[in-house]
Design a protein around this motif. Structure first.
Motif, PDB file in Angstrom:
ATOM      1  N   GLY A 111       0.817  -1.209   0.000  1.00  0.00           N
ATOM      2  CA  GLY A 111       0.000   0.000   0.000  1.00  0.00           C
ATOM      3  C   GLY A 111       0.848   1.255   0.000  1.00  0.00           C
ATOM      4  N   VAL A 112       0.338   2.285  -0.657  1.00  0.00           N
ATOM      5  CA  VAL A 112       1.021   3.575  -0.732  1.00  0.00           C
ATOM      6  C   VAL A 112      -0.036   4.664  -0.624  1.00  0.00           C
ATOM      7  N   HIS A 113       0.260   5.700   0.172  1.00  0.00           N
ATOM      8  CA  HIS A 113      -0.631   6.854   0.243  1.00  0.00           C
ATOM      9  C   HIS A 113      -0.293   7.776  -0.914  1.00  0.00           C
ATOM     10  N   ALA A 114      -1.227   7.906  -1.846  1.00  0.00           N
ATOM     11  CA  ALA A 114      -1.011   8.737  -3.033  1.00  0.00           C
ATOM     12  C   ALA A 114      -0.966  10.209  -2.644  1.00  0.00           C
ATOM     13  N   GLN A 115      -0.110  10.954  -3.314  1.00  0.00           N
ATOM     14  CA  GLN A 115       0.033  12.383  -3.045  1.00  0.00           C
ATOM     15  C   GLN A 115      -0.971  13.226  -3.831  1.00  0.00           C
ATOM     16  N   SER A 116      -1.593  12.634  -4.841  1.00  0.00           N
ATOM     17  CA  SER A 116      -2.579  13.350  -5.655  1.00  0.00           C
ATOM     18  C   SER A 116      -3.463  12.316  -6.347  1.00  0.00           C
ATOM     19  N   GLN A 117      -4.532  12.783  -6.965  1.00  0.00           N
ATOM     20  CA  GLN A 117      -5.403  11.870  -7.710  1.00  0.00           C
ATOM     21  C   GLN A 117      -4.656  11.263  -8.886  1.00  0.00           C
ATOM     22  N   ARG A 118      -3.841  12.065  -9.552  1.00  0.00           N
ATOM     23  CA  ARG A 118      -3.042  11.552 -10.675  1.00  0.00           C
ATOM     24  C   ARG A 118      -2.098  10.464 -10.184  1.00  0.00           C
ATOM     25  N   ASP A 119      -1.436  10.708  -9.043  1.00  0.00           N
ATOM     26  CA  ASP A 119      -0.549   9.693  -8.479  1.00  0.00           C
ATOM     27  C   ASP A 119      -1.318   8.431  -8.120  1.00  0.00           C
ATOM     28  N   ALA A 120      -2.517   8.583  -7.592  1.00  0.00           N
ATOM     29  CA  ALA A 120      -3.327   7.413  -7.233  1.00  0.00           C
ATOM     30  C   ALA A 120      -3.575   6.547  -8.464  1.00  0.00           C
ATOM     31  N   GLU A 121      -3.893   7.180  -9.570  1.00  0.00           N
ATOM     32  CA  GLU A 121      -4.134   6.433 -10.804  1.00  0.00           C
ATOM     33  C   GLU A 121      -2.861   5.745 -11.288  1.00  0.00           C
ATOM     34  N   ILE A 122      -1.736   6.428 -11.206  1.00  0.00           N
ATOM     35  CA  ILE A 122      -0.464   5.838 -11.623  1.00  0.00           C
ATOM     36  C   ILE A 122      -0.085   4.689 -10.699  1.00  0.00           C
ATOM     37  N   LEU A 123      -0.251   4.878  -9.393  1.00  0.00           N
ATOM     38  CA  LEU A 123       0.066   3.821  -8.434  1.00  0.00           C
ATOM     39  C   LEU A 123      -0.808   2.586  -8.658  1.00  0.00           C
ATOM     40  N   GLU A 124      -2.071   2.792  -8.984  1.00  0.00           N
ATOM     41  CA  GLU A 124      -2.953   1.668  -9.285  1.00  0.00           C
ATOM     42  C   GLU A 124      -2.413   0.882 -10.478  1.00  0.00           C
ATOM     43  N   MET A 125      -1.982   1.590 -11.508  1.00  0.00           N
ATOM     44  CA  MET A 125      -1.436   0.914 -12.691  1.00  0.00           C
ATOM     45  C   MET A 125      -0.134   0.198 -12.366  1.00  0.00           C
ATOM     46  N   ILE A 126       0.727   0.819 -11.576  1.00  0.00           N
ATOM     47  CA  ILE A 126       1.990   0.186 -11.201  1.00  0.00           C
ATOM     48  C   ILE A 126       1.711  -1.134 -10.494  1.00  0.00           C
ATOM     49  N   LEU A 127       0.795  -1.120  -9.545  1.00  0.00           N
ATOM     50  CA  LEU A 127       0.466  -2.350  -8.827  1.00  0.00           C
ATOM     51  C   LEU A 127      -0.130  -3.393  -9.769  1.00  0.00           C
ATOM     52  N   GLU A 128      -1.022  -2.964 -10.636  1.00  0.00           N
ATOM     53  CA  GLU A 128      -1.635  -3.899 -11.588  1.00  0.00           C
ATOM     54  C   GLU A 128      -0.585  -4.503 -12.522  1.00  0.00           C
ATOM     55  N   TYR A 129       0.304  -3.673 -13.054  1.00  0.00           N
ATOM     56  CA  TYR A 129       1.326  -4.162 -13.977  1.00  0.00           C
ATOM     57  C   TYR A 129       2.342  -5.059 -13.292  1.00  0.00           C
ATOM     58  N   ALA A 130       2.494  -4.900 -11.977  1.00  0.00           N
ATOM     59  CA  ALA A 130       3.397  -5.767 -11.213  1.00  0.00           C
ATOM     60  C   ALA A 130       2.719  -7.098 -10.877  1.00  0.00           C
ATOM     61  N   GLY A 131       1.444  -7.217 -11.212  1.00  0.00           N
ATOM     62  CA  GLY A 131       0.736  -8.466 -10.976  1.00  0.00           C
ATOM     63  C   GLY A 131      -0.217  -8.442  -9.798  1.00  0.00           C
ATOM     64  N   ALA A 132      -0.457  -7.268  -9.233  1.00  0.00           N
ATOM     65  CA  ALA A 132      -1.345  -7.179  -8.075  1.00  0.00           C
ATOM     66  C   ALA A 132      -2.785  -7.486  -8.463  1.00  0.00           C
ATOM     67  N   GLU A 133      -3.468  -8.118  -7.537  1.00  0.00           N
ATOM     68  CA  GLU A 133      -4.890  -8.397  -7.686  1.00  0.00           C
ATOM     69  C   GLU A 133      -5.650  -7.517  -6.706  1.00  0.00           C
ATOM     70  N   ASN A 134      -6.903  -7.288  -6.997  1.00  0.00           N
ATOM     71  CA  ASN A 134      -7.773  -6.515  -6.117  1.00  0.00           C
ATOM     72  C   ASN A 134      -7.179  -5.160  -5.761  1.00  0.00           C
ATOM     73  N   VAL A 135      -6.646  -4.487  -6.773  1.00  0.00           N
ATOM     74  CA  VAL A 135      -6.104  -3.151  -6.565  1.00  0.00           C
ATOM     75  C   VAL A 135      -7.262  -2.219  -6.286  1.00  0.00           C
ATOM     76  N   ARG A 136      -7.109  -1.446  -5.241  1.00  0.00           N
ATOM     77  CA  ARG A 136      -8.167  -0.495  -4.904  1.00  0.00           C
ATOM     78  C   ARG A 136      -8.200   0.555  -5.998  1.00  0.00           C
ATOM     79  N   SER A 137      -9.328   0.640  -6.652  1.00  0.00           N
ATOM     80  CA  SER A 137      -9.443   1.544  -7.785  1.00  0.00           C
ATOM     81  C   SER A 137     -10.800   2.209  -7.779  1.00  0.00           C
ATOM     82  N   ASP A 138     -10.806   3.516  -7.568  1.00  0.00           N
ATOM     83  CA  ASP A 138     -12.046   4.277  -7.646  1.00  0.00           C
ATOM     84  C   ASP A 138     -12.069   5.143  -8.894  1.00  0.00           C
ATOM     85  N   THR A 139     -11.100   4.904  -9.781  1.00  0.00           N
ATOM     86  CA  THR A 139     -10.987   5.730 -10.973  1.00  0.00           C
ATOM     87  C   THR A 139     -11.706   5.057 -12.139  1.00  0.00           C
ATOM     88  N   ALA A 140     -11.829   5.788 -13.207  1.00  0.00           N
ATOM     89  CA  ALA A 140     -12.488   5.259 -14.399  1.00  0.00           C
ATOM     90  C   ALA A 140     -11.671   4.103 -14.968  1.00  0.00           C
TER      91      ALA A 140
END
Length: 171
Positions: free
Chosen positions: A133-162
């Motif tokens: 888990g990482v506390h995002a510094q902005s909404q843009r960072d949150a979206e990027i962090l979600e993608m980073i976790l997904e691309y690393a193979g993470a499942e059930n990534v918390r995603s409230d974005t489109a």
């Protein structure tokens, strides 16, 4: 923007290290990244080779720091009542909730994870997955962090974005 905790479950230590490395390459420090796993998973994932890798001074940058993050799990906060070991900012929330009657789900909710997702994470942690888990510094960072976790193979990534995100081409 309210700080948003972005989380995901990874099945292997290598995947979790890769996720931590990528997050760090985006400017996040090791002490801002939370890693949680069960005691059994720690024994399997951490002690099965991370200490040897952490001793390898030839590794540097984000890769070396990711290994050190996992090595720190060997000495970080343990929560026997929850059956967890944790490193990073999530430790404090887990410490406060460890004495509460809410169990693992209650501890994860106290850490800022919605209850429905905490239940999914509880199952994953019990099956040996690693929560990053990482506390995002902005909404843009949150979206990027979600993608980073997904691309690393993470499942059930918390995603409230489109579903379609404009940053897919950057990773």
């Amino acid at each position: 923007m309210k700080v948003k905790l972005v989380t995901g479950l990874l099945q292997t230590r290598a995947d979790a290290e890769r996720a931590v490395e990528r997050v760090m390459s985006c400017g996040y420090r090791r002490d801002t990244i939370s890693v949680v796993m069960s005691h059994a998973a720690r024994d399997q994932h951490v002690e099965s080779g991370t200490s040897a890798k952490a001793a390898d001074v030839g590794r540097g940058g984000a890769a070396g720091a990711a290994v050190v993050t996992f090595a720190a799990l060997g000495t970080s906060a343990a929560f026997p009542g929850l059956g967890l070991v944790a490193a990073g900012p999530i430790e404090a929330a887990l410490a406060g909730a460890a004495s509460a009657a809410g169990g693992l789900v209650g501890a994860l909710v106290a850490a800022g994870i919605p209850e429905h997702r905490a239940r999914v994470y509880e199952t994953g942690l019990q099956q040996g997955a690693i929560l990053v888990g990482v506390h995002a510094q902005s909404q843009r960072d949150a979206e990027i962090l979600e993608m980073i976790l997904e691309y690393a193979g993470a499942e059930n990534v918390r995603s409230d974005t489109a579903l379609k995100r404009p940053y897919d081409s950057f990773i």
